[in-house]
Design a protein around this motif. Sequence first.
Motif, PDB file in Angstrom:
ATOM      1  N   ASN A 162      10.348 -38.229  14.275  1.00 58.20           N
ATOM      2  CA  ASN A 162      11.297 -37.194  14.703  1.00 58.20           C
ATOM      3  C   ASN A 162      10.720 -35.784  14.541  1.00 58.20           C
ATOM      4  OD1 ASN A 162      13.186 -39.151  15.320  1.00 58.20           O
ATOM      5  ND2 ASN A 162      14.190 -39.025  13.322  1.00 58.20           N
ATOM      6  N   GLY A 163       9.443 -35.701  14.150  1.00 57.55           N
ATOM      7  CA  GLY A 163       8.813 -34.387  14.124  1.00 57.55           C
ATOM      8  C   GLY A 163       8.305 -33.902  12.795  1.00 57.55           C
ATOM      9  N   ALA A 164       8.487 -34.670  11.698  1.00 59.34           N
ATOM     10  CA  ALA A 164       7.962 -34.249  10.403  1.00 59.34           C
ATOM     11  C   ALA A 164       6.438 -34.281  10.437  1.00 59.34           C
ATOM     12  CB  ALA A 164       8.481 -35.144   9.292  1.00 59.34           C
ATOM     13  N   LEU A 175      15.805 -31.551   9.232  1.00 57.47           N
ATOM     14  CA  LEU A 175      14.608 -31.672  10.070  1.00 57.47           C
ATOM     15  C   LEU A 175      14.946 -31.413  11.537  1.00 57.47           C
ATOM     16  CD1 LEU A 175      11.639 -32.458  10.547  1.00 57.47           C
ATOM     17  CD2 LEU A 175      12.384 -34.852  10.625  1.00 57.47           C
ATOM     18  N   ALA A 176      16.065 -31.991  11.995  1.00 55.57           N
ATOM     19  CA  ALA A 176      16.470 -31.799  13.387  1.00 55.57           C
ATOM     20  C   ALA A 176      16.765 -30.330  13.678  1.00 55.57           C
ATOM     21  CB  ALA A 176      17.691 -32.666  13.696  1.00 55.57           C
ATOM     22  N   ARG A 199      -0.461 -25.044  10.074  1.00 62.74           N
ATOM     23  CA  ARG A 199       0.350 -23.858  10.346  1.00 62.74           C
ATOM     24  C   ARG A 199      -0.529 -22.663  10.702  1.00 62.74           C
ATOM     25  NH1 ARG A 199       4.952 -21.713  12.289  1.00 62.74           N
ATOM     26  NH2 ARG A 199       5.772 -20.011  11.015  1.00 62.74           N
ATOM     27  N   PRO A 244       5.952 -26.679  10.210  1.00 63.20           N
ATOM     28  CA  PRO A 244       5.754 -28.029   9.698  1.00 63.20           C
ATOM     29  C   PRO A 244       6.718 -28.366   8.561  1.00 63.20           C
ATOM     30  CG  PRO A 244       3.992 -26.586   8.944  1.00 63.20           C
ATOM     31  CD  PRO A 244       4.813 -25.786   9.906  1.00 63.20           C
ATOM     32  N   PRO A 280      10.428 -24.680  16.079  1.00 57.08           N
ATOM     33  CA  PRO A 280       9.709 -25.885  16.495  1.00 57.08           C
ATOM     34  C   PRO A 280       8.279 -25.990  15.978  1.00 57.08           C
ATOM     35  CG  PRO A 280      10.021 -24.372  18.338  1.00 57.08           C
ATOM     36  CD  PRO A 280      10.869 -23.871  17.234  1.00 57.08           C
ATOM     37  N   GLN A 281       7.652 -24.869  15.619  1.00 62.89           N
ATOM     38  CA  GLN A 281       6.268 -24.924  15.154  1.00 62.89           C
ATOM     39  C   GLN A 281       6.136 -24.887  13.639  1.00 62.89           C
ATOM     40  OE1 GLN A 281       4.306 -21.754  17.443  1.00 62.89           O
ATOM     41  NE2 GLN A 281       3.458 -23.350  18.737  1.00 62.89           N
ATOM     42  N   SER A 300      11.158 -40.300  10.088  1.00 60.34           N
ATOM     43  CA  SER A 300      11.242 -38.836  10.143  1.00 60.34           C
ATOM     44  C   SER A 300      10.000 -38.241  10.801  1.00 60.34           C
ATOM     45  CB  SER A 300      11.424 -38.255   8.739  1.00 60.34           C
ATOM     46  OG  SER A 300      10.235 -38.373   7.983  1.00 60.34           O
ATOM     47  N   LYS A 305      13.404 -28.358  13.786  1.00 59.81           N
ATOM     48  CA  LYS A 305      12.662 -28.613  15.021  1.00 59.81           C
ATOM     49  C   LYS A 305      13.318 -27.927  16.218  1.00 59.81           C
ATOM     50  CE  LYS A 305       9.771 -29.593  13.290  1.00 59.81           C
ATOM     51  NZ  LYS A 305       8.342 -29.232  13.381  1.00 59.81           N
ATOM     52  N   SER A 306      14.646 -27.734  16.126  1.00 63.20           N
ATOM     53  CA  SER A 306      15.363 -27.056  17.199  1.00 63.20           C
ATOM     54  C   SER A 306      15.168 -25.544  17.142  1.00 63.20           C
ATOM     55  CB  SER A 306      16.853 -27.391  17.139  1.00 63.20           C
ATOM     56  OG  SER A 306      17.590 -26.635  18.083  1.00 63.20           O
TER      57      SER A 306
END
Length: 463
Positions: A95-97, A65-66, A121, A76, A73-74, A92, A69-70
């Motif tokens: 953290n961006g999930a 996931l990290a 999306r 899902p 980033p867009q 999670s 996102k890095s």
Amino acid sequence: MTHNVLVVDDEPKLCDLLASALSQNGISVFTAGNGLHALKVLEVEDIDLVISDWRMPGMDGPQLLAEIKSRFPQLPVIVMTAYSTVKNAVQSMRNGAFDYIAKPFDIDELDITVSKALQFRDILKDNQRMRAELDEHQQIDSLVGDSPSFRQVLHAIDSVRESNATILLTGESGTGKEMVARAIHKHGNRADKPFVAVNCAAIPEGLLESEMFGHRKGAFTGAVTDRVGRFQQADKGTLFLDEIGEMPLALQAKILRALQERVIEPVGDPRERKVDVRVIAATNKNLLDAVANKEFREDLYYRLNVFPIPLPALRERVEDIAPLARHFAHTLGAAAGKRITGFSPEALQAMANYSWPGNIRELQNCVERATIVASGAVIEDNDLPAYLFASSPASTSAILSEGASVPPDLDAALAEVEKAYILAALAQSNGVQAAAAQLIGISERSFWYRLKKLGIHVDKIVR
């Protein structure tokens, strides 16, 4: 619209179960057994959603996931987790999930969660497309000019933009065929749908069918995953087939069927897929000559030539050179942090006298160079490339008046001028072909073609 979903889990049976469930909704599913494999898939495929397990060997769910996102980033991500670790799933999401589903999961719940993620999306993609079109305003606005020949082009665009008719754009390289195609799409009835451009000459022949129609996993060596082709990517939108005259004959029959019946077959998949695509094709070749030489299918030519729009060369619309140059100077100067207010009369005269074999693309490159080297707000004639002054009408008249033999026909005369022009560009670039092609505003491939056609050997030029 077809969506691509990547399922990441170290249990193959669960991956197969999810793939089977999601495919019922028309979703193309890719699978990966761990986080590292998932990242490799993301690098080569256009994925709309990732569904990832929480616990996996090597790179686990939180680490994947990290990374996503890095790098993306867009994109899902839905996390799968057991009921006993729901608090981890909540973390999670912090953290961006996008969301999570608990194992064992209900299929209806899965469908709802996936549907919401894909809608999200789609919204992001639409926003990206809108921003991209705003960024492309320079290209669209480059349809500048008021000459009689160009007014005919603008009238044709206005006449056909709201229809779904197939369009064939013809004209020399650099005359703005893709800009016209984008303008038709942007101002037509499919403006909110995808615009997908394919350069038929830039894709190896062996990969062109897969690129157009997609393929199934295992269809050929190297087909490690399913792939959606350009026709499906452009579904409900516009497919721009640039340099259609370079398409191999074997593929032309399949393109014809796709245009006639609005169905395609991915490589390795006998199932037909319906597509709703507005096709705009473009070429700098004489397709009727290609038909006569058995290099292009006659039936495909007439299927493409429903609404032809010929684009004039820049030398045929000399009165548009000055407004185009000012437009480029304004936009390119702003991008370079310079305020260019215009051109001196001498600079405008030099540009008007030049033949512009590379057309609008060459003019843009010329103005960009002049914008960089100009010391003031006004571009002077000495800011322009030296080759503009090597083939003006005055110098051509001087050459002919010195007793040089006149070529027997216009084609031969133009070939001589083109050869002299290319030799001058090579001399200026010290024989570096890529640099010479850039100087005159054409592609390297087109430059190599002209070298071969004119019998120019570079090793005899470089000193």
